[in-house]
Design a protein around this motif. Structure first.
Motif, mmCIF file in Angstrom:
data_model
loop_
_atom_site.group_PDB
_atom_site.id
_atom_site.type_symbol
_atom_site.label_atom_id
_atom_site.label_comp_id
_atom_site.label_asym_id
_atom_site.label_seq_id
_atom_site.Cartn_x
_atom_site.Cartn_y
_atom_site.Cartn_z
ATOM 1 N N GLN A 236 0.826 -1.207 0.000
ATOM 2 C CA GLN A 236 0.000 0.000 0.000
ATOM 3 C C GLN A 236 0.865 1.263 0.000
ATOM 4 O O GLN A 236 0.567 2.231 -0.693
ATOM 5 C CB GLN A 236 -0.935 0.004 1.212
ATOM 6 N N ILE A 237 1.944 1.244 0.768
ATOM 7 C CA ILE A 237 2.844 2.403 0.809
ATOM 8 C C ILE A 237 3.454 2.644 -0.556
ATOM 9 O O ILE A 237 3.503 3.781 -1.055
ATOM 10 C CB ILE A 237 3.931 2.193 1.885
ATOM 11 N N ALA A 238 3.918 1.574 -1.200
ATOM 12 C CA ALA A 238 4.495 1.711 -2.541
ATOM 13 C C ALA A 238 3.462 2.239 -3.532
ATOM 14 O O ALA A 238 3.767 3.096 -4.374
ATOM 15 C CB ALA A 238 5.049 0.367 -3.009
ATOM 16 N N ASP A 239 2.232 1.762 -3.413
ATOM 17 C CA ASP A 239 1.176 2.192 -4.340
ATOM 18 C C ASP A 239 0.745 3.629 -4.090
ATOM 19 O O ASP A 239 0.424 4.363 -5.037
ATOM 20 C CB ASP A 239 -0.023 1.255 -4.231
ATOM 21 N N VAL A 240 0.726 4.049 -2.825
ATOM 22 C CA VAL A 240 0.373 5.435 -2.510
ATOM 23 C C VAL A 240 1.418 6.386 -3.082
ATOM 24 O O VAL A 240 1.094 7.364 -3.768
ATOM 25 C CB VAL A 240 0.235 5.643 -0.986
ATOM 26 N N PHE A 241 2.693 6.112 -2.814
ATOM 27 C CA PHE A 241 3.745 7.045 -3.219
ATOM 28 C C PHE A 241 4.060 6.971 -4.716
ATOM 29 O O PHE A 241 4.692 7.885 -5.258
ATOM 30 C CB PHE A 241 5.000 6.822 -2.377
ATOM 31 N N SER A 242 3.608 5.921 -5.389
ATOM 32 C CA SER A 242 3.768 5.862 -6.852
ATOM 33 C C SER A 242 2.564 6.474 -7.566
ATOM 34 O O SER A 242 2.590 6.638 -8.786
ATOM 35 C CB SER A 242 3.961 4.416 -7.306
ATOM 36 N N GLY A 243 1.517 6.806 -6.799
ATOM 37 C CA GLY A 243 0.325 7.410 -7.385
ATOM 38 C C GLY A 243 -0.722 6.417 -7.834
ATOM 39 O O GLY A 243 -1.755 6.812 -8.390
ATOM 40 N N LYS A 244 -0.511 5.134 -7.618
ATOM 41 C CA LYS A 244 -1.508 4.129 -8.001
ATOM 42 C C LYS A 244 -2.750 4.245 -7.123
ATOM 43 O O LYS A 244 -3.873 4.055 -7.578
ATOM 44 C CB LYS A 244 -0.914 2.722 -7.911
ATOM 45 N N ILE A 245 -2.531 4.511 -5.853
ATOM 46 C CA ILE A 245 -3.636 4.784 -4.932
ATOM 47 C C ILE A 245 -3.688 6.294 -4.739
ATOM 48 O O ILE A 245 -2.737 6.897 -4.247
ATOM 49 C CB ILE A 245 -3.426 4.064 -3.581
ATOM 50 N N LYS A 246 -4.811 6.891 -5.112
ATOM 51 C CA LYS A 246 -4.910 8.353 -5.102
ATOM 52 C C LYS A 246 -5.889 8.892 -4.073
ATOM 53 O O LYS A 246 -5.924 10.091 -3.820
ATOM 54 C CB LYS A 246 -5.322 8.860 -6.495
ATOM 55 N N ASN A 247 -6.714 8.014 -3.487
ATOM 56 C CA ASN A 247 -7.749 8.463 -2.568
ATOM 57 C C ASN A 247 -7.659 7.676 -1.264
ATOM 58 O O ASN A 247 -7.427 6.462 -1.273
ATOM 59 C CB ASN A 247 -9.135 8.266 -3.203
ATOM 60 N N TRP A 248 -7.852 8.369 -0.145
ATOM 61 C CA TRP A 248 -7.743 7.725 1.166
ATOM 62 C C TRP A 248 -8.752 6.597 1.341
ATOM 63 O O TRP A 248 -8.501 5.629 2.077
ATOM 64 C CB TRP A 248 -7.930 8.760 2.279
ATOM 65 N N LYS A 249 -9.913 6.672 0.670
ATOM 66 C CA LYS A 249 -10.928 5.640 0.857
ATOM 67 C C LYS A 249 -10.453 4.282 0.337
ATOM 68 O O LYS A 249 -10.958 3.235 0.761
ATOM 69 C CB LYS A 249 -12.239 6.039 0.177
#
Length: 385
Positions: free
Chosen positions: A236-249
């Protein structure tokens, strides 16, 4: 001064305390640059040679001691010393030396000739028969100029050591600058700096330089104290900082955009985070729309002010304006970093062009000595030992 976890018990701080030792029928005190040494095993005198526990002398001068069977190795910034228990032969940087008295084991401690070890480091040794005191002079006999710069993570440690040594040595001038790990490594290579500060591993293209590890640092993922998020997986951390995950939900939070806060290009913290947290799990880098910051303090302020922001900082910089996110259920604490449970840990290094010598070597050795390691721990970083 940041205070997160008290780990100074891991350091060899007892060399700062006064101790009397038996020398024949008299009591003898021993000091390094005026700081009394406390040996846990009394020295032994054989044929006029004083043998002392190697740990206290070698580490007091900035050396790292390792033993393997009967072999004792001491590594400092500029010296490689090797002795064998029971043998009068030793080596200093590969050159064979003959000892008057061989190293020996007493009560589980390895005892070595005090004068040999001290002088092998380049220290001066004086024995005052009238006071029965052994004075070792090393860090208070420095003259010249040193220019140091680079990682803003290492900079506070480097500056404190510079202040101490400048004050102690009237003929010494040490200046310390920031600029990031990239600038420190480049400066060490082109001669801008005598010593470069780095908080990341050297790249393959930089491997011609000489590196000395002075400690370690853990990197924490941070969110505002108003953000209820407590834990993320490494993916999840990798996906957040790579922009794959863009929303907190998408990771259990509210319906709000995630605002990524990052460090500037050339930052050792950025390079280490990308290597430790992102490279193993994603081919994507931190996106260009992330907000860069030229210092850890600025990044912390940005995260603290925005409950939808997320960033990463050296663990030593955590304060009550933010909180560190658990990584895979492991809390972002110094104890977890020390134990190896926490995944994002990096080296703190000093870089030179070739093996350091003279005052540059002494400067590095001071940081690796117990007093220097106390400074590192006071900044909430992890010591060498």
């Amino acid at each position: 001064m940041k205070k997160l976890v008290k780990i100074s018990a891991l350091l060899v701080t007892s060399f700062m305390m006064l101790s009397s030792v038996t020398y024949g029928a008299s009591k003898v005190t021993a000091k390094i640059d005026g700081s009394p040494i406390n040996f846990d095993v009394s020295p032994v005198v054989e044929k006029g040679t004083t043998l002392v526990p190697v740990k206290f002398i070698a580490e007091g001068l900035g050396g790292i001691v390792t033993t393997n069977g009967n072999t004792v190795k001491i590594e400092s910034a500029d010296k490689q010393i090797e002795l064998t228990i029971g043998s009068k032969n030793a080596t200093v940087n590969g050159q064979v030396k003959t000892l008057e008295t061989a190293a020996k084991t007493v009560n589980g401690r390895t005892l070595v000739p005090l004068r040999f070890i001290s002088e092998a480091f380049g220290a001066k040794v004086d024995f005052n028969k009238s006071t029965n005191n052994i004075d070792i002079t090393y860090f208070s006999d420095m003259k010249g100029t040193l220019k140091i710069g680079g990682s803003t993570t290492v900079q506070p440690i480097a500056q404190q050591v510079a202040d101490i040594l400048n004050k102690r040595n009237t003929g010494l001038s040490i200046s310390v600058a920031g600029g990031g790990s990239g600038a420190g490594i480049k400066g060490a290579g082109d001669g801008t700096f005598n010593i470069g500060l780095s908080s990341r591993e050297l790249k393959d293209t930089e491997k011609g330089l000489h590196e000395v590890i002075i400690g370690k640092d853990a990197i924490a993922v941070v969110v505002s104290k108003n953000n209820p998020l407590k834990s993320l997986t490494k993916q999840q951390i990798a996906d957040v900082f790579s922009g794959k995950i863009k929303n907190w939900k998408e990771i259990g939070g509210k319906d709000a955009a995630i605002f990524i806060q990052t460090r500037e290009t050339g930052s050792g913290t950025l390079a280490a985070f990308e290597e430790l947290a992102m490279a193993p799990l994603t081919k994507d880098a931190i996106p260009g729309y992330a907000t860069p910051h030229n210092s850890t303090q600025l990044l912390l302020q940005a995260v603290a002010k925005n409950e939808n922001a997320i960033g990463f900082v050296s663990m030593g910089y955590l304060d009550n304006t933010v909180h560190g996110v658990n990584v895979g259920g492991v809390a972002a604490t110094q104890s977890n970093a020390l134990s190896g449970k926490y995944p994002y840990v990096r080296p703190l290094m000093l870089v030179t062009k070739g093996v350091p010598s003279g005052i540059a070597a002494k400067y590095i050795n001071y940081i690796r000595s117990p007093k220097g390691q106390q400074i590192l721990v006071s900044e909430d970083y992890l010591p060498i030992n």
